[in-house]
Design a protein around this motif. Structure first.
Motif, PDB file in Angstrom:
ATOM      1  N   SER A 111     -11.289   1.587  -0.646  1.00 32.16           N
ATOM      2  CA  SER A 111     -12.639   1.794  -1.150  1.00 32.16           C
ATOM      3  C   SER A 111     -12.925   0.721  -2.193  1.00 32.16           C
ATOM      4  CB  SER A 111     -12.781   3.194  -1.763  1.00 32.16           C
ATOM      5  OG  SER A 111     -14.102   3.404  -2.232  1.00 32.16           O
ATOM      6  N   VAL A 112     -14.129   0.169  -2.122  1.00 36.42           N
ATOM      7  CA  VAL A 112     -14.543  -0.876  -3.048  1.00 36.42           C
ATOM      8  C   VAL A 112     -15.941  -0.532  -3.549  1.00 36.42           C
ATOM      9  CG1 VAL A 112     -15.070  -3.345  -3.314  1.00 36.42           C
ATOM     10  CG2 VAL A 112     -13.222  -2.608  -1.769  1.00 36.42           C
ATOM     11  N   ALA A 113     -16.135  -0.613  -4.863  1.00 34.91           N
ATOM     12  CA  ALA A 113     -17.455  -0.473  -5.474  1.00 34.91           C
ATOM     13  C   ALA A 113     -17.730  -1.753  -6.245  1.00 34.91           C
ATOM     14  CB  ALA A 113     -17.499   0.735  -6.408  1.00 34.91           C
ATOM     15  N   ALA A 114     -18.902  -2.349  -6.009  1.00 35.63           N
ATOM     16  CA  ALA A 114     -19.216  -3.627  -6.629  1.00 35.63           C
ATOM     17  C   ALA A 114     -20.729  -3.765  -6.768  1.00 35.63           C
ATOM     18  CB  ALA A 114     -18.656  -4.764  -5.773  1.00 35.63           C
ATOM     19  N   PHE A 115     -21.151  -4.726  -7.643  1.00 36.16           N
ATOM     20  CA  PHE A 115     -22.585  -4.916  -7.824  1.00 36.16           C
ATOM     21  C   PHE A 115     -22.955  -6.390  -7.760  1.00 36.16           C
ATOM     22  CE2 PHE A 115     -21.377  -6.142 -12.000  1.00 36.16           C
ATOM     23  CZ  PHE A 115     -22.467  -6.752 -12.619  1.00 36.16           C
ATOM     24  N   GLU A 116     -24.252  -6.612  -7.517  1.00 36.97           N
ATOM     25  CA  GLU A 116     -24.782  -7.964  -7.398  1.00 36.97           C
ATOM     26  C   GLU A 116     -25.994  -8.058  -8.322  1.00 36.97           C
ATOM     27  OE1 GLU A 116     -26.515 -11.249  -6.852  1.00 36.97           O
ATOM     28  OE2 GLU A 116     -27.655  -9.735  -5.770  1.00 36.97           O
ATOM     29  N   PRO A 117     -25.905  -8.853  -9.403  1.00 39.58           N
ATOM     30  CA  PRO A 117     -26.970  -8.861 -10.401  1.00 39.58           C
ATOM     31  C   PRO A 117     -28.149  -9.785 -10.117  1.00 39.58           C
ATOM     32  CG  PRO A 117     -25.124 -10.157 -11.189  1.00 39.58           C
ATOM     33  CD  PRO A 117     -24.711  -9.574  -9.859  1.00 39.58           C
ATOM     34  N   THR A 118     -28.203 -10.448  -8.975  1.00 34.91           N
ATOM     35  CA  THR A 118     -29.390 -11.236  -8.637  1.00 34.91           C
ATOM     36  C   THR A 118     -30.426 -10.339  -7.968  1.00 34.91           C
ATOM     37  OG1 THR A 118     -28.070 -13.230  -8.377  1.00 34.91           O
ATOM     38  CG2 THR A 118     -30.255 -13.235  -7.369  1.00 34.91           C
ATOM     39  N   SER A 119     -29.967  -9.559  -6.991  1.00 32.13           N
ATOM     40  CA  SER A 119     -30.870  -8.637  -6.299  1.00 32.13           C
ATOM     41  C   SER A 119     -30.791  -7.230  -6.883  1.00 32.13           C
ATOM     42  CB  SER A 119     -30.526  -8.576  -4.811  1.00 32.13           C
ATOM     43  OG  SER A 119     -29.207  -8.065  -4.642  1.00 32.13           O
ATOM     44  N   TRP A 120     -29.891  -7.015  -7.847  1.00 28.71           N
ATOM     45  CA  TRP A 120     -29.661  -5.713  -8.461  1.00 28.71           C
ATOM     46  C   TRP A 120     -29.421  -4.640  -7.412  1.00 28.71           C
ATOM     47  CZ3 TRP A 120     -27.780  -5.787 -12.992  1.00 28.71           C
ATOM     48  CH2 TRP A 120     -28.124  -6.819 -13.862  1.00 28.71           C
ATOM     49  N   THR A 121     -28.299  -4.817  -6.729  1.00 30.86           N
ATOM     50  CA  THR A 121     -27.822  -3.850  -5.753  1.00 30.86           C
ATOM     51  C   THR A 121     -26.358  -3.567  -6.036  1.00 30.86           C
ATOM     52  OG1 THR A 121     -27.199  -5.602  -4.199  1.00 30.86           O
ATOM     53  CG2 THR A 121     -29.391  -4.627  -3.921  1.00 30.86           C
ATOM     54  N   TYR A 122     -25.896  -2.450  -5.507  1.00 30.14           N
ATOM     55  CA  TYR A 122     -24.452  -2.216  -5.513  1.00 30.14           C
ATOM     56  C   TYR A 122     -24.018  -1.818  -4.117  1.00 30.14           C
ATOM     57  CZ  TYR A 122     -25.394   2.833  -6.253  1.00 30.14           C
ATOM     58  OH  TYR A 122     -25.833   4.122  -6.146  1.00 30.14           O
ATOM     59  N   VAL A 123     -22.753  -2.084  -3.838  1.00 34.97           N
ATOM     60  CA  VAL A 123     -22.198  -1.833  -2.524  1.00 34.97           C
ATOM     61  C   VAL A 123     -21.034  -0.866  -2.641  1.00 34.97           C
ATOM     62  CG1 VAL A 123     -20.586  -3.799  -2.589  1.00 34.97           C
ATOM     63  CG2 VAL A 123     -21.380  -2.939  -0.385  1.00 34.97           C
ATOM     64  N   ARG A 124     -20.885  -0.002  -1.656  1.00 37.49           N
ATOM     65  CA  ARG A 124     -19.693   0.830  -1.513  1.00 37.49           C
ATOM     66  C   ARG A 124     -19.170   0.537  -0.121  1.00 37.49           C
ATOM     67  NH1 ARG A 124     -18.255   6.215  -2.606  1.00 37.49           N
ATOM     68  NH2 ARG A 124     -19.372   6.074  -4.553  1.00 37.49           N
ATOM     69  N   PHE A 125     -17.938   0.052  -0.063  1.00 36.72           N
ATOM     70  CA  PHE A 125     -17.283  -0.305   1.182  1.00 36.72           C
ATOM     71  C   PHE A 125     -16.043   0.560   1.325  1.00 36.72           C
ATOM     72  CE2 PHE A 125     -14.029  -2.757   3.440  1.00 36.72           C
ATOM     73  CZ  PHE A 125     -14.696  -3.039   4.611  1.00 36.72           C
ATOM     74  N   LYS A 126     -15.838   1.115   2.536  1.00 37.40           N
ATOM     75  CA  LYS A 126     -14.666   1.959   2.787  1.00 37.40           C
ATOM     76  C   LYS A 126     -14.034   1.588   4.120  1.00 37.40           C
ATOM     77  CE  LYS A 126     -16.867   6.017   0.733  1.00 37.40           C
ATOM     78  NZ  LYS A 126     -17.221   7.425   0.975  1.00 37.40           N
ATOM     79  N   LEU A 127     -12.719   1.617   4.139  1.00 41.14           N
ATOM     80  CA  LEU A 127     -11.964   1.540   5.389  1.00 41.14           C
ATOM     81  C   LEU A 127     -11.472   2.935   5.695  1.00 41.14           C
ATOM     82  CD1 LEU A 127      -9.912  -1.722   4.819  1.00 41.14           C
ATOM     83  CD2 LEU A 127     -11.826  -1.393   6.392  1.00 41.14           C
ATOM     84  N   ARG A 128     -11.530   3.326   6.979  1.00 38.84           N
ATOM     85  CA  ARG A 128     -11.207   4.700   7.371  1.00 38.84           C
ATOM     86  C   ARG A 128     -10.467   4.701   8.703  1.00 38.84           C
ATOM     87  NH1 ARG A 128     -14.820   7.754   4.359  1.00 38.84           N
ATOM     88  NH2 ARG A 128     -14.234   9.556   5.550  1.00 38.84           N
ATOM     89  N   LYS A 129      -9.715   5.752   8.916  1.00 38.47           N
ATOM     90  CA  LYS A 129      -9.075   5.947  10.222  1.00 38.47           C
ATOM     91  C   LYS A 129     -10.095   6.448  11.238  1.00 38.47           C
ATOM     92  CE  LYS A 129      -4.796   7.649  12.150  1.00 38.47           C
ATOM     93  NZ  LYS A 129      -3.530   8.307  11.867  1.00 38.47           N
ATOM     94  N   THR A 130     -10.979   7.327  10.790  1.00 36.21           N
ATOM     95  CA  THR A 130     -12.059   7.850  11.631  1.00 36.21           C
ATOM     96  C   THR A 130     -13.352   7.822  10.820  1.00 36.21           C
ATOM     97  OG1 THR A 130     -11.677  10.134  10.935  1.00 36.21           O
ATOM     98  CG2 THR A 130     -10.513   9.397  12.915  1.00 36.21           C
ATOM     99  N   LEU A 131     -14.470   7.858  11.518  1.00 37.85           N
ATOM    100  CA  LEU A 131     -15.750   7.933  10.817  1.00 37.85           C
ATOM    101  C   LEU A 131     -16.042   9.376  10.435  1.00 37.85           C
ATOM    102  CD1 LEU A 131     -17.880   5.475  12.961  1.00 37.85           C
ATOM    103  CD2 LEU A 131     -17.082   5.145  10.617  1.00 37.85           C
ATOM    104  N   PRO A 132     -16.803   9.590   9.367  1.00 37.57           N
ATOM    105  CA  PRO A 132     -17.145  10.966   8.986  1.00 37.57           C
ATOM    106  C   PRO A 132     -17.940  11.655  10.089  1.00 37.57           C
ATOM    107  CG  PRO A 132     -18.001   9.366   7.389  1.00 37.57           C
ATOM    108  CD  PRO A 132     -17.385   8.600   8.509  1.00 37.57           C
ATOM    109  N   GLU A 133     -17.698  12.932  10.259  1.00 36.50           N
ATOM    110  CA  GLU A 133     -18.387  13.697  11.305  1.00 36.50           C
ATOM    111  C   GLU A 133     -19.813  14.052  10.922  1.00 36.50           C
ATOM    112  OE1 GLU A 133     -16.137  17.064  12.614  1.00 36.50           O
ATOM    113  OE2 GLU A 133     -14.287  15.909  12.730  1.00 36.50           O
TER     114      GLU A 133
END
Length: 190
Positions: free
Chosen positions: A147-169
């Protein structure tokens, strides 16, 4: 740390086995790449019911320990080769607040990425605290393998990235993109 992603949208009738072969052949070349914490070789396909993509995509996601690794890659022969094949992409980058990788990360078969706008008056420190705490919960209770949480201060967004064995149901929602993982490049090799 810096997170980075670029994406190539490919025609609907594109033979995605070409991308699969490229990942299989070229993916291991970045195993143990200096300053690379993680590279997830990601694809999405039209007609894939699990990822529900409307487009054929090749969209690798990286986490760099140091900007030197990002510079060495983007200025190096690997990125030159992919740019020669598909055109030079726009590269999104985010400053990492928190990243966690499970020892079982090699079992990841899917990835999700959600980009959220930061409101003009939202306290950035509060978002950082919440997202950083969420990374630990993702690993401990949500079944994420990274899991990764990060932000970008030019467009003022944040991202949450996850690797998973399966996708959530429960479904992914409108802002969440899902991908299949073709290969993971990590420190310590395959």
């Amino acid at each position: 740390m810096i997170a980075m992603q670029y994406s190539f949208t490919l025609p609907a009738d594109y033979d995605m086995s070409i991308i699969d072969r490229r990942i299989r052949d070229k993916g291991p070349l970045l195993d143990n790449f200096p300053n690379l914490r993680l590279k997830a070789y990601l694809t999405a396909r039209t007609g894939d019911e699990e990822t529900a993509s409307r487009e054929n995509l090749y969209a690798p996601f990286y986490v760099w320990d140091q900007e030197e690794g990002l510079n060495d890659f983007v200025c190096g022969p690997g990125f030159a080769a992919v740019s020669a094949s598909f055109g030079r992409p726009q590269v999104k980058t985010w400053i990492v607040w928190q990243a966690a990788i499970s020892p079982d990360v090699r079992a990841a078969r899917f990835a999700t990425r959600e980009i959220t706008d930061i409101g003009r008056h939202e306290p950035l420190a509060d978002i950082r605290t919440h997202e950083s705490e969420a990374v630990a919960r993702d690993i401990d209770t949500d079944g994420a393998l990274a899991s990764v949480a990060a932000f970008e201060p030019t467009s003022w967004t944040y991202v949450r990235f996850k690797l998973r064995k399966t996708l959530p149901e429960t479904g992914l929602g409108g802002r969440v993109e899902a991908y299949r993982v073709g290969h993971l490049s990590l420190p310590g090799g395959p």
